[in-house]
Design a protein around this motif. Sequence first.
Motif, PDB file in Angstrom:
ATOM      1  N   PRO A   1       7.142   0.416   3.778  1.00 42.27           N
ATOM      2  CA  PRO A   1       6.395  -0.698   3.184  1.00 42.27           C
ATOM      3  C   PRO A   1       5.258  -1.164   4.102  1.00 42.27           C
ATOM      4  CG  PRO A   1       8.767  -1.061   2.992  1.00 42.27           C
ATOM      5  CD  PRO A   1       8.580   0.107   3.916  1.00 42.27           C
ATOM      6  N   VAL A   2       4.050  -1.132   3.573  1.00 43.26           N
ATOM      7  CA  VAL A   2       2.885  -1.630   4.303  1.00 43.26           C
ATOM      8  C   VAL A   2       2.166  -2.629   3.411  1.00 43.26           C
ATOM      9  CG1 VAL A   2       2.596   0.467   5.681  1.00 43.26           C
ATOM     10  CG2 VAL A   2       1.444   0.266   3.476  1.00 43.26           C
ATOM     11  N   PRO A   3       1.528  -3.650   3.995  1.00 40.38           N
ATOM     12  CA  PRO A   3       0.874  -4.674   3.177  1.00 40.38           C
ATOM     13  C   PRO A   3      -0.174  -4.084   2.251  1.00 40.38           C
ATOM     14  CG  PRO A   3       1.060  -5.405   5.456  1.00 40.38           C
ATOM     15  CD  PRO A   3       1.454  -3.960   5.438  1.00 40.38           C
ATOM     16  N   GLY A   4      -0.159  -4.543   1.002  1.00 36.43           N
ATOM     17  CA  GLY A   4      -1.162  -4.131   0.037  1.00 36.43           C
ATOM     18  C   GLY A   4      -2.293  -5.141  -0.033  1.00 36.43           C
ATOM     19  N   PRO A   5      -3.323  -4.860  -0.816  1.00 31.46           N
ATOM     20  CA  PRO A   5      -4.503  -5.725  -0.866  1.00 31.46           C
ATOM     21  C   PRO A   5      -4.238  -7.103  -1.451  1.00 31.46           C
ATOM     22  CG  PRO A   5      -4.622  -4.024  -2.569  1.00 31.46           C
ATOM     23  CD  PRO A   5      -3.471  -3.668  -1.687  1.00 31.46           C
ATOM     24  N   ARG A   6      -3.122  -7.273  -2.170  1.00 33.65           N
ATOM     25  CA  ARG A   6      -2.870  -8.556  -2.818  1.00 33.65           C
ATOM     26  C   ARG A   6      -1.645  -9.262  -2.243  1.00 33.65           C
ATOM     27  NH1 ARG A   6      -3.619  -7.911  -9.163  1.00 33.65           N
ATOM     28  NH2 ARG A   6      -4.158 -10.108  -8.908  1.00 33.65           N
ATOM     29  N   LEU A   7      -1.189  -8.804  -1.099  1.00 31.78           N
ATOM     30  CA  LEU A   7      -0.038  -9.441  -0.447  1.00 31.78           C
ATOM     31  C   LEU A   7      -0.498 -10.721   0.254  1.00 31.78           C
ATOM     32  CD1 LEU A   7       2.806  -7.744   1.456  1.00 31.78           C
ATOM     33  CD2 LEU A   7       1.625  -9.649   2.545  1.00 31.78           C
ATOM     34  N   ASP A   8       0.233 -11.802   0.029  1.00 36.19           N
ATOM     35  CA  ASP A   8      -0.059 -13.093   0.664  1.00 36.19           C
ATOM     36  C   ASP A   8       1.085 -13.398   1.612  1.00 36.19           C
ATOM     37  OD1 ASP A   8      -0.456 -15.732   1.394  1.00 36.19           O
ATOM     38  OD2 ASP A   8      -1.115 -16.365  -0.582  1.00 36.19           O
ATOM     39  N   ALA A   9       0.932 -12.989   2.855  1.00 35.44           N
ATOM     40  CA  ALA A   9       2.016 -13.127   3.829  1.00 35.44           C
ATOM     41  C   ALA A   9       2.416 -14.582   4.024  1.00 35.44           C
ATOM     42  CB  ALA A   9       1.595 -12.507   5.161  1.00 35.44           C
ATOM     43  N   ALA A  10       1.447 -15.506   3.998  1.00 35.12           N
ATOM     44  CA  ALA A  10       1.766 -16.921   4.206  1.00 35.12           C
ATOM     45  C   ALA A  10       2.669 -17.444   3.093  1.00 35.12           C
ATOM     46  CB  ALA A  10       0.472 -17.735   4.278  1.00 35.12           C
ATOM     47  N   ALA A  11       2.374 -17.082   1.843  1.00 40.83           N
ATOM     48  CA  ALA A  11       3.204 -17.526   0.722  1.00 40.83           C
ATOM     49  C   ALA A  11       4.606 -16.939   0.807  1.00 40.83           C
ATOM     50  CB  ALA A  11       2.538 -17.140  -0.597  1.00 40.83           C
ATOM     51  N   LEU A  12       4.699 -15.680   1.222  1.00 35.33           N
ATOM     52  CA  LEU A  12       6.002 -15.032   1.310  1.00 35.33           C
ATOM     53  C   LEU A  12       6.836 -15.639   2.437  1.00 35.33           C
ATOM     54  CD1 LEU A  12       5.062 -11.292   0.692  1.00 35.33           C
ATOM     55  CD2 LEU A  12       5.616 -13.097  -0.933  1.00 35.33           C
TER      56      LEU A  12
ATOM     57  N   GLY B   1       0.831  -1.174   0.000  1.00 37.70           N
ATOM     58  CA  GLY B   1       0.000   0.000   0.000  1.00 37.70           C
ATOM     59  C   GLY B   1       0.877   1.240   0.000  1.00 37.70           C
ATOM     60  N   THR B   2       0.276   2.388  -0.149  1.00 41.72           N
ATOM     61  CA  THR B   2       1.042   3.630  -0.137  1.00 41.72           C
ATOM     62  C   THR B   2       1.353   4.032   1.299  1.00 41.72           C
ATOM     63  OG1 THR B   2      -0.993   4.929  -0.170  1.00 41.72           O
ATOM     64  CG2 THR B   2       0.024   4.417  -2.292  1.00 41.72           C
ATOM     65  N   GLY B   3       2.469   4.703   1.473  1.00 39.56           N
ATOM     66  CA  GLY B   3       2.857   5.156   2.800  1.00 39.56           C
ATOM     67  C   GLY B   3       4.337   5.431   2.868  1.00 39.56           C
TER      68      GLY B   3
END
Length: 363
Positions: free
Chosen positions: A168-179, A163-165
Amino acid sequence: MAERMVTVVGKGQTPELVDGPGWSRPGLDVAAGRYPLSVERHVGRMVDHLVPGVTTLTPHARYYALHGLVAAQADAEDLTVPAAQTLLRRAEVALAAVSFAHHPQALEWLPRAHGVDALARRLHSGTVTMSEAEVPGKNGYVGNSWGFWAPYAGSEVALGVLGTGPMPVPGPRLDAAALRAGLDGLLELAAEDTLNVDDLVPFGDRLCVCVGGEHPDGAWLANLMCEPGAQAEAGSRSATRRQTIQLLARVVVTHPVRYFTRDIGQVLAFGDFLTTDPVTSGIDAAGAWRGVVLRNYSVGAWRRLWSWLVEQVDGLVSIEEVADCFAAELPDVTVDAFLSSLPATQSTAGTPMPAEHDLRWGG
Protein backbone atom coordinates in the motif's frame (compact mmCIF):
# COMPACT_ATOMS: atom_id res chain seq x y z
CA MET A 1 -15.85 -30.41 -6.03
CA ALA A 2 -15.60 -34.14 -6.57
CA GLU A 3 -15.54 -35.08 -10.21
CA ARG A 4 -17.60 -37.90 -11.71
CA MET A 5 -17.76 -39.56 -15.09
CA VAL A 6 -20.69 -38.14 -17.06
CA THR A 7 -21.92 -39.21 -20.47
CA VAL A 8 -24.40 -37.17 -22.47
CA VAL A 9 -25.67 -38.74 -25.68
CA GLY A 10 -27.59 -37.05 -28.48
CA LYS A 11 -29.91 -39.00 -30.72
CA GLY A 12 -27.92 -40.93 -33.32
CA GLN A 13 -24.60 -39.86 -31.78
CA THR A 14 -21.73 -41.90 -30.40
CA PRO A 15 -21.49 -41.62 -26.59
CA GLU A 16 -18.74 -39.28 -25.44
CA LEU A 17 -17.25 -39.51 -21.97
CA VAL A 18 -16.48 -36.26 -20.18
CA ASP A 19 -14.24 -36.58 -17.13
CA GLY A 20 -15.57 -33.86 -14.85
CA PRO A 21 -17.45 -30.65 -15.65
CA GLY A 22 -17.17 -29.87 -19.34
CA TRP A 23 -16.93 -26.11 -18.85
CA SER A 24 -13.73 -26.02 -16.79
CA ARG A 25 -10.27 -27.48 -17.03
CA PRO A 26 -9.47 -30.19 -14.48
CA GLY A 27 -7.04 -29.53 -11.68
CA LEU A 28 -6.86 -27.64 -8.40
CA ASP A 29 -4.51 -25.04 -9.90
CA VAL A 30 -7.29 -23.33 -11.84
CA ALA A 31 -8.31 -20.24 -9.87
CA ALA A 32 -10.64 -18.52 -12.35
CA GLY A 33 -14.37 -18.30 -11.71
CA ARG A 34 -16.77 -20.82 -13.18
CA TYR A 35 -19.45 -19.39 -15.48
CA PRO A 36 -21.08 -22.40 -17.18
CA LEU A 37 -23.98 -20.38 -18.56
CA SER A 38 -21.99 -17.29 -19.62
CA VAL A 39 -24.75 -15.06 -18.22
CA GLU A 40 -23.16 -13.81 -15.00
CA ARG A 41 -20.39 -11.60 -16.35
CA HIS A 42 -22.76 -8.98 -17.73
CA VAL A 43 -24.10 -8.20 -14.24
CA GLY A 44 -20.57 -7.84 -12.87
CA ARG A 45 -19.51 -5.53 -15.71
CA MET A 46 -22.55 -3.31 -15.29
CA VAL A 47 -22.09 -3.02 -11.53
CA ASP A 48 -18.45 -2.05 -12.08
CA HIS A 49 -19.63 0.65 -14.50
CA LEU A 50 -22.39 2.00 -12.24
CA VAL A 51 -20.55 1.99 -8.92
CA PRO A 52 -16.78 1.76 -9.56
CA GLY A 53 -14.70 1.32 -6.45
CA VAL A 54 -17.23 -0.89 -4.66
CA THR A 55 -17.66 -4.66 -4.94
CA THR A 56 -19.32 -7.46 -3.02
CA LEU A 57 -15.91 -8.08 -1.43
CA THR A 58 -15.66 -4.56 0.05
CA PRO A 59 -18.45 -4.51 2.66
CA HIS A 60 -16.75 -2.20 5.15
CA ALA A 61 -16.03 1.44 4.35
CA ARG A 62 -13.53 1.69 7.17
CA TYR A 63 -11.04 -0.64 5.51
CA TYR A 64 -10.51 1.91 2.74
CA ALA A 65 -9.43 4.29 5.49
CA LEU A 66 -7.41 1.67 7.37
CA HIS A 67 -5.41 0.66 4.31
CA GLY A 68 -4.90 4.31 3.44
CA LEU A 69 -3.64 4.99 6.96
CA VAL A 70 -1.22 2.07 6.73
CA ALA A 71 0.03 3.40 3.39
CA ALA A 72 0.57 6.86 4.87
CA GLN A 73 2.38 5.44 7.90
CA ALA A 74 4.53 3.10 5.83
CA ASP A 75 5.48 6.01 3.58
CA ALA A 76 6.28 8.29 6.52
CA GLU A 77 8.48 5.66 8.19
CA ASP A 78 9.90 4.29 4.92
CA LEU A 79 8.88 0.77 5.94
CA THR A 80 10.01 -2.32 4.09
CA VAL A 81 7.41 -4.59 2.53
CA PRO A 82 7.52 -7.13 5.42
CA ALA A 83 7.22 -4.34 7.97
CA ALA A 84 4.25 -2.84 6.11
CA GLN A 85 2.61 -6.26 6.01
CA THR A 86 2.98 -6.65 9.75
CA LEU A 87 1.63 -3.16 10.41
CA LEU A 88 -1.41 -3.79 8.19
CA ARG A 89 -2.21 -7.13 9.79
CA ARG A 90 -1.86 -5.82 13.33
CA ALA A 91 -4.06 -2.82 12.49
CA GLU A 92 -6.74 -5.14 11.05
CA VAL A 93 -6.60 -7.31 14.18
CA ALA A 94 -6.99 -4.21 16.35
CA LEU A 95 -9.96 -3.01 14.30
CA ALA A 96 -11.60 -6.43 14.53
CA ALA A 97 -11.07 -6.59 18.30
CA VAL A 98 -12.47 -3.10 18.91
CA SER A 99 -15.47 -3.82 16.69
CA PHE A 100 -16.17 -7.04 18.61
CA ALA A 101 -15.88 -5.21 21.92
CA HIS A 102 -18.35 -2.61 20.67
CA HIS A 103 -20.81 -5.22 19.37
CA PRO A 104 -20.21 -8.72 20.84
CA GLN A 105 -23.39 -9.81 19.06
CA ALA A 106 -23.48 -9.43 15.29
CA LEU A 107 -25.44 -6.51 13.88
CA GLU A 108 -28.34 -7.23 11.52
CA TRP A 109 -27.43 -4.44 9.13
CA LEU A 110 -23.65 -4.78 8.93
CA PRO A 111 -21.33 -7.80 8.55
CA ARG A 112 -18.81 -8.43 11.28
CA ALA A 113 -15.38 -6.86 10.91
CA HIS A 114 -12.97 -8.97 8.88
CA GLY A 115 -11.26 -11.61 10.99
CA VAL A 116 -13.69 -11.60 13.93
CA ASP A 117 -14.86 -15.15 13.24
CA ALA A 118 -11.29 -16.47 13.08
CA LEU A 119 -10.47 -14.61 16.30
CA ALA A 120 -13.67 -15.68 18.06
CA ARG A 121 -12.02 -18.02 20.58
CA ARG A 122 -9.49 -15.38 21.61
CA LEU A 123 -12.07 -12.60 21.69
CA HIS A 124 -14.50 -14.57 23.84
CA SER A 125 -11.66 -15.46 26.21
CA GLY A 126 -11.12 -11.73 26.66
CA THR A 127 -7.49 -11.56 25.53
CA VAL A 128 -5.84 -11.29 22.12
CA THR A 129 -2.09 -11.85 21.91
CA MET A 130 -1.08 -9.80 18.90
CA SER A 131 2.01 -11.80 17.97
CA GLU A 132 -0.18 -14.91 17.61
CA ALA A 133 -3.30 -13.35 16.12
CA GLU A 134 -1.59 -11.36 13.36
CA VAL A 135 0.54 -14.18 11.95
CA PRO A 136 -0.94 -15.32 8.62
CA GLY A 137 -2.09 -18.91 8.53
CA LYS A 138 -4.68 -21.19 10.03
CA ASN A 139 -3.88 -20.10 13.59
CA GLY A 140 -4.12 -16.38 12.88
CA TYR A 141 -6.97 -14.10 11.88
CA VAL A 142 -6.39 -14.60 8.13
CA GLY A 143 -4.39 -16.78 5.78
CA ASN A 144 -3.10 -14.07 3.46
CA SER A 145 0.15 -12.29 4.34
CA TRP A 146 -1.49 -9.01 3.33
CA GLY A 147 -4.54 -9.59 5.49
CA PHE A 148 -7.74 -8.38 3.86
CA TRP A 149 -6.05 -5.85 1.62
CA ALA A 150 -6.40 -7.91 -1.58
CA PRO A 151 -10.22 -7.63 -1.91
CA TYR A 152 -10.03 -3.87 -1.44
CA ALA A 153 -6.83 -3.12 -3.40
CA GLY A 154 -8.37 -2.72 -6.85
CA SER A 155 -11.14 -0.49 -5.54
CA GLU A 156 -8.71 1.61 -3.53
CA VAL A 157 -6.50 2.17 -6.56
CA ALA A 158 -9.53 3.00 -8.74
CA LEU A 159 -10.64 5.63 -6.22
CA GLY A 160 -7.17 7.09 -5.83
CA VAL A 161 -6.88 6.09 -2.18
CA LEU A 162 -3.75 4.08 -3.02
CA GLY A 163 -1.24 4.02 -5.82
CA THR A 164 -0.11 0.88 -7.59
CA GLY A 165 2.75 -1.13 -6.17
CA PRO A 166 3.72 -4.28 -4.24
CA MET A 167 2.52 -2.69 -0.98
CA PRO A 168 0.00 0.00 0.00
CA VAL A 169 1.34 3.39 -1.08
CA PRO A 170 -0.48 6.73 -0.84
CA GLY A 171 -2.64 7.56 -3.84
CA PRO A 172 -3.40 11.00 -5.27
CA ARG A 173 -6.62 11.36 -3.27
CA LEU A 174 -5.45 10.07 0.10
CA ASP A 175 -5.93 12.56 2.95
CA ALA A 176 -3.55 11.38 5.65
CA ALA A 177 -4.69 14.06 8.12
CA ALA A 178 -8.34 12.95 7.89
CA LEU A 179 -7.38 9.30 8.26
CA ARG A 180 -5.17 9.92 11.29
CA ALA A 181 -7.92 11.98 12.92
CA GLY A 182 -10.68 9.47 12.13
CA LEU A 183 -8.69 6.39 13.20
CA ASP A 184 -6.88 8.09 16.05
CA GLY A 185 -5.54 5.45 18.43
CA LEU A 186 -5.74 2.49 16.06
CA LEU A 187 -2.02 2.34 15.27
CA GLU A 188 -1.23 2.58 18.98
CA LEU A 189 -3.49 -0.40 19.66
CA ALA A 190 -1.82 -2.26 16.79
CA ALA A 191 1.54 -1.79 18.52
CA GLU A 192 0.35 -3.36 21.78
CA ASP A 193 1.54 -6.85 22.74
CA THR A 194 -1.84 -7.83 24.16
CA LEU A 195 -5.36 -6.49 23.70
CA ASN A 196 -7.87 -6.97 26.50
CA VAL A 197 -11.37 -6.95 25.08
CA ASP A 198 -12.90 -5.18 28.09
CA ASP A 199 -10.35 -2.39 27.80
CA LEU A 200 -11.33 -1.84 24.17
CA VAL A 201 -14.96 -0.96 24.88
CA PRO A 202 -14.25 2.81 25.24
CA PHE A 203 -12.66 2.78 21.77
CA GLY A 204 -15.82 1.45 20.14
CA ASP A 205 -17.48 4.81 19.55
CA ARG A 206 -14.39 5.95 17.62
CA LEU A 207 -12.93 2.88 15.94
CA CYS A 208 -15.68 0.31 15.38
CA VAL A 209 -16.50 -0.50 11.75
CA CYS A 210 -20.04 0.76 12.41
CA VAL A 211 -19.13 4.38 13.24
CA GLY A 212 -16.88 5.44 10.37
CA GLY A 213 -19.53 7.76 8.96
CA GLU A 214 -19.40 9.86 12.11
CA HIS A 215 -15.67 10.63 11.95
CA PRO A 216 -13.23 12.49 9.67
CA ASP A 217 -12.25 9.38 7.73
CA GLY A 218 -15.91 8.77 6.91
CA ALA A 219 -16.39 12.33 5.69
CA TRP A 220 -13.27 11.99 3.54
CA LEU A 221 -14.50 8.73 1.98
CA ALA A 222 -18.00 10.12 1.40
CA ASN A 223 -16.53 13.05 -0.50
CA LEU A 224 -14.29 10.68 -2.43
CA MET A 225 -17.22 8.48 -3.42
CA CYS A 226 -19.78 11.18 -4.13
CA GLU A 227 -17.57 14.03 -5.34
CA PRO A 228 -20.11 16.77 -4.48
CA GLY A 229 -19.69 19.82 -6.63
CA ALA A 230 -17.47 18.04 -9.13
CA GLN A 231 -18.29 18.68 -12.77
CA ALA A 232 -18.13 15.03 -13.77
CA GLU A 233 -18.89 14.36 -17.40
CA ALA A 234 -22.29 12.72 -17.91
CA GLY A 235 -21.90 8.97 -18.18
CA SER A 236 -18.43 8.98 -16.61
CA ARG A 237 -17.55 6.49 -13.89
CA SER A 238 -17.57 9.14 -11.18
CA ALA A 239 -20.93 10.51 -12.36
CA THR A 240 -22.63 7.11 -12.38
CA ARG A 241 -21.17 6.28 -8.96
CA ARG A 242 -22.58 9.52 -7.56
CA GLN A 243 -25.97 8.80 -9.14
CA THR A 244 -25.94 5.29 -7.70
CA ILE A 245 -25.27 6.59 -4.20
CA GLN A 246 -28.00 9.21 -4.60
CA LEU A 247 -30.40 6.53 -5.77
CA LEU A 248 -29.66 4.18 -2.88
CA ALA A 249 -29.88 6.98 -0.34
CA ARG A 250 -33.28 8.02 -1.71
CA VAL A 251 -34.61 4.48 -1.41
CA VAL A 252 -33.42 4.28 2.20
CA VAL A 253 -35.12 7.59 3.03
CA THR A 254 -38.44 6.62 1.46
CA HIS A 255 -38.73 2.89 2.25
CA PRO A 256 -38.33 0.61 5.28
CA VAL A 257 -34.97 -1.09 4.78
CA ARG A 258 -33.91 -3.83 7.19
CA TYR A 259 -31.78 -6.08 5.02
CA PHE A 260 -30.13 -3.72 2.56
CA THR A 261 -29.48 -5.94 -0.45
CA ARG A 262 -32.83 -7.70 -0.30
CA ASP A 263 -35.00 -4.67 0.40
CA ILE A 264 -33.21 -2.24 -1.92
CA GLY A 265 -33.22 -4.73 -4.79
CA GLN A 266 -37.00 -5.12 -4.70
CA VAL A 267 -37.55 -1.36 -4.90
CA LEU A 268 -35.14 -1.04 -7.82
CA ALA A 269 -36.65 -3.95 -9.73
CA PHE A 270 -40.40 -3.58 -9.26
CA GLY A 271 -43.12 -0.95 -9.15
CA ASP A 272 -43.21 2.63 -10.38
CA PHE A 273 -41.08 4.31 -7.70
CA LEU A 274 -38.13 4.91 -10.01
CA THR A 275 -40.29 6.80 -12.50
CA THR A 276 -42.68 8.63 -10.16
CA ASP A 277 -40.46 9.75 -7.30
CA PRO A 278 -39.30 13.37 -7.84
CA VAL A 279 -35.68 12.46 -7.12
CA THR A 280 -35.20 9.04 -8.70
CA SER A 281 -37.09 10.03 -11.84
CA GLY A 282 -34.25 12.42 -12.63
CA ILE A 283 -31.45 9.90 -12.07
CA ASP A 284 -30.25 8.48 -15.39
CA ALA A 285 -28.65 5.47 -13.72
CA ALA A 286 -31.95 4.36 -12.15
CA GLY A 287 -33.13 2.60 -15.30
CA ALA A 288 -29.78 0.88 -15.70
CA TRP A 289 -29.96 -0.39 -12.13
CA ARG A 290 -33.45 -1.77 -12.76
CA GLY A 291 -32.02 -3.66 -15.71
CA VAL A 292 -29.14 -5.00 -13.61
CA VAL A 293 -31.44 -6.27 -10.85
CA LEU A 294 -33.90 -7.84 -13.28
CA ARG A 295 -30.98 -9.43 -15.14
CA ASN A 296 -29.82 -10.84 -11.82
CA TYR A 297 -33.22 -12.45 -11.30
CA SER A 298 -32.87 -14.01 -14.75
CA VAL A 299 -29.36 -15.26 -13.99
CA GLY A 300 -30.59 -16.76 -10.73
CA ALA A 301 -33.40 -18.59 -12.52
CA TRP A 302 -31.03 -20.05 -15.10
CA ARG A 303 -28.57 -21.13 -12.40
CA ARG A 304 -31.29 -22.92 -10.42
CA LEU A 305 -32.52 -24.66 -13.56
CA TRP A 306 -28.98 -25.67 -14.50
CA SER A 307 -28.33 -27.00 -11.00
CA TRP A 308 -31.48 -29.09 -11.11
CA LEU A 309 -30.62 -30.50 -14.56
CA VAL A 310 -27.10 -31.46 -13.43
CA GLU A 311 -28.61 -33.42 -10.55
CA GLN A 312 -30.55 -35.56 -13.03
CA VAL A 313 -27.36 -36.70 -14.80
CA ASP A 314 -26.02 -39.85 -13.19
CA GLY A 315 -23.93 -42.07 -15.43
CA LEU A 316 -25.10 -42.79 -18.97
CA VAL A 317 -27.95 -40.36 -19.61
CA SER A 318 -29.26 -39.29 -23.01
CA ILE A 319 -30.38 -35.78 -23.80
CA GLU A 320 -33.90 -37.14 -24.33
CA GLU A 321 -33.93 -38.61 -20.80
CA VAL A 322 -32.86 -35.33 -19.27
CA ALA A 323 -35.56 -33.54 -21.26
CA ASP A 324 -38.14 -36.10 -20.11
CA CYS A 325 -37.14 -35.55 -16.47
CA PHE A 326 -37.66 -31.84 -16.92
CA ALA A 327 -41.00 -32.29 -18.69
CA ALA A 328 -42.21 -34.63 -15.94
CA GLU A 329 -41.83 -31.82 -13.40
CA LEU A 330 -44.15 -29.52 -15.34
CA PRO A 331 -47.97 -29.62 -14.98
CA ASP A 332 -49.85 -31.73 -17.52
CA VAL A 333 -51.34 -28.80 -19.41
CA THR A 334 -50.57 -26.92 -22.60
CA VAL A 335 -47.77 -24.37 -22.61
CA ASP A 336 -50.33 -21.60 -23.12
CA ALA A 337 -52.38 -22.78 -20.15
CA PHE A 338 -49.26 -23.03 -18.00
CA LEU A 339 -48.14 -19.51 -18.88
CA SER A 340 -51.66 -18.21 -18.27
CA SER A 341 -51.58 -19.69 -14.76
CA LEU A 342 -48.52 -17.67 -13.77
CA PRO A 343 -48.92 -14.32 -12.01
CA ALA A 344 -48.65 -11.16 -14.08
CA THR A 345 -45.15 -9.82 -14.60
CA GLN A 346 -46.29 -6.29 -15.48
CA SER A 347 -48.94 -3.95 -14.16
CA THR A 348 -51.53 -2.41 -16.44
CA ALA A 349 -49.24 0.63 -16.58
CA GLY A 350 -46.35 -1.53 -17.81
CA THR A 351 -44.21 -1.46 -14.67
CA PRO A 352 -42.52 -4.71 -13.53
CA MET A 353 -44.28 -6.71 -10.82
CA PRO A 354 -42.52 -9.12 -8.40
CA ALA A 355 -43.96 -12.31 -9.85
CA GLU A 356 -40.78 -14.38 -9.70
CA HIS A 357 -39.82 -12.95 -6.31
CA ASP A 358 -43.21 -13.85 -4.81
CA LEU A 359 -43.14 -17.36 -6.28
CA ARG A 360 -39.58 -17.98 -5.10
CA TRP A 361 -40.27 -16.93 -1.53
CA GLY A 362 -43.73 -18.46 -1.42
CA GLY A 363 -42.47 -22.03 -0.98
